[in-house]
Design an enzyme around this catalytic site. Structure first.
Site, PDB file in Angstrom:
ATOM      1  N   SER A 183       0.876  -1.351   0.151  1.00 57.78           N
ATOM      2  CA  SER A 183       0.053   0.117  -0.008  1.00 57.78           C
ATOM      3  C   SER A 183       0.824   1.194   0.046  1.00 57.78           C
ATOM      4  CB  SER A 183      -1.001  -0.045   1.273  1.00 57.78           C
ATOM      5  OG  SER A 183      -0.137  -0.084   2.356  1.00 57.78           O
ATOM      6  N   HIS A 211      -5.780  -4.620  -1.884  1.00 57.29           N
ATOM      7  CA  HIS A 211      -5.407  -3.284  -2.786  1.00 57.29           C
ATOM      8  C   HIS A 211      -5.511  -3.601  -4.323  1.00 57.29           C
ATOM      9  CE1 HIS A 211      -4.901   0.156   0.050  1.00 57.29           C
ATOM     10  NE2 HIS A 211      -4.273  -0.710   0.656  1.00 57.29           N
ATOM     11  N   LYS A 242     -12.611  -1.644  -0.046  1.00 55.21           N
ATOM     12  CA  LYS A 242     -11.986  -0.848  -0.787  1.00 55.21           C
ATOM     13  C   LYS A 242     -12.396  -1.077  -2.029  1.00 55.21           C
ATOM     14  CE  LYS A 242      -7.688  -1.200   1.788  1.00 55.21           C
ATOM     15  NZ  LYS A 242      -7.259  -2.327   2.663  1.00 55.21           N
TER      16      LYS A 242
END
Ligand SMILES: *Cc1c(COP(=O)(O)O)cnc(C)c1O
Length: 396
Positions: A183, A211, A242
């Site tokens: 990240s 992610h 996310k």
């Protein structure tokens, strides 16, 4: 009793403040999106959310959630195995498995719980967990809860991974664990080479696609799509918080015996509430959308490419990235804080990161692109970076 403890807490909080690590929270009074309204009344463009596909306030997801609220009510008031499973939970689990090309899926209240509950039921002190040094905090905590022997390799360093695999050679089972996208830099785990090493040293692999799901790979299936390894990785974990709608929820998906044992033994699953049916319903709609069309994934990829080419064109230094994360390197902690503050004055909301979140001397601004950004949003961000970069002497 509390008085002494209170003094102790105040001193600790002062330490945090003095070392510049005190975190404050900005208050948003609008839905999450490309453009948000702060409680100060300021309207800003948001470049620091994990809202990669712009689904946090997507009309179809809101409608799916609203309709499930009517048909299935608000809460489940139960863990899954007592009376907390609806048709929506089962359908979402099956759809997540279809999305990643895996055999079965187990839902959790968050990916933090998925990672917290994955190791301990599967491995013992006769086994090895070989973990990337930059893995997410929830993986580190999950590993701590498990008795398996721990091995650590430097971020994405395949020579070091091989060294650790050799050290772990005599143990019963070996599990290599990596984030799909890291990240802070936005770099992708070299899963092709990890897979080769796993074959050579008889190890299994777990990838956290938090992610990367929805982001990486032509159709957003994550790093297993990018490296042509769909269906070949034993364990994938991920979040619904996310790209996948941004609400709440996490999952582990993979080999069916692994998922079956997790349903029997994984503590955050057995002893924590089910996600609300409305979140499962919105998740189903999200996967239907991503399967029906590649529009959002394409928009995100175009936006990321556009931002990266413009920002490097201006002379900014960025970390190599294959995700929707772009780390604009400023190296100096104070400079990165000042830079972010000036960008906010220009209506661009980003976050500056410095030590200890990133290594000393590696301070940066992390920009996160979204399918929700319009071209003019990106141009406005670029103009603000240019103006601020010249003002602070970062670019000429
Ligand atoms: C965000 C994140 C998590 C936590 O996900 P939640 O569902 O918010 O708990 C876990 N792992 C990684 C790699 C993440 O980036």
């Amino acid at each position: 009793m509390y008085e002494n403890f209170q003094e102790h807490l105040k001193a600790t909080l002062d330490d945090i403040r003095e070392s510049g690590l005190y975190k404050t929270e900005r208050i948003i009074v609008s839905p999450q999106g490309a453009e948000i309204v702060l409680d100060t009344g300021q309207k800003v463009l948001n470049f620091c959310a994990n809202n990669y596909l712009g689904l946090s306030n997507n009309r179809l997801l809101v409608e799916a959630a609203r309709s499930a609220l009517e048909s299935h009510g608000y809460g489940m008031s139960s863990v899954r195995f007592i009376c907390g499973t609806t048709d929506l939970h089962k359908r979402l689990e099956n759809m997540i498995a279809g999305f990643f090309g895996t055999e079965d899926t187990i839902l959790y209240a968050a990916c933090f719980d998925a990672n917290g509950g994955v190791f301990e039921p599967l491995l013992t002190d006769r086994d090895a967990i070989i973990s990337d040094a930059l893995n997410h905090a929830s993986i580190i905590d999950g590993v701590r809860l498990c008795k398996a022997q721990r091995f650590r390799y430097e971020n994405a360093d395949m020579d070091d991974l091989e060294k650790q695999l050799k050290l772990a050679r005599d143990l019963r089972f070996r599990l290599i664990v990596t984030d799909g996208v890291f990240s802070m830099d936005g770099n992708v785990a070299p899963l092709d080479r990890i897979f080769e090493l796993a074959e050579r040293y008889d190890a299994m692999i777990m990838v956290d696609e938090s992610h990367s799901a929805g982001v990486v790979g032509n159709t957003g299936r994550g790093v297993t799509e990018l490296f042509n390894l769909r269906g070949k990785i034993e364990i994938i974990t991920g979040t619904l918080g996310k790209a996948f709608g941004g609400a709440i929820g996490g999952f582990t998906t993979g080999r069916k015996e692994i998922i079956e044992l997790l349903r029997q033994r994984s503590r955050p699953y057995l002893f924590s509430n089910s996600i609300p049916p409305l979140v499962a319903a919105a998740g189903i709609k999200m996967i239907e959308m991503m399967t029906g069309t590649n529009e959002l994934q394409d928009r995100l990829h175009n936006n990321s490419r556009h931002f990266i080419s413009r920002i490097t064109g201006l002379g900014f230094d960025i970390k190599p990235t294959m995700s929707a994360i772009c780390a604009v390197m400023l190296y100096d902690a104070k400079l990165s804080q000042d830079f972010a503050a000036l960008l906010l004055e220009e209506g661009i909301y980003v976050t500056g990161f410095s030590y200890p979140v990133v290594p000393k001397g590696q301070a940066r601004i992390r920009v996160q692109l979204s399918a929700a950004h319009e071209t003019e949003h990106i141009e406005k961000a670029i103009a603000a970076f240019e103006k601020t970069g010249r003002k602070l002497g970062v670019i000429k």
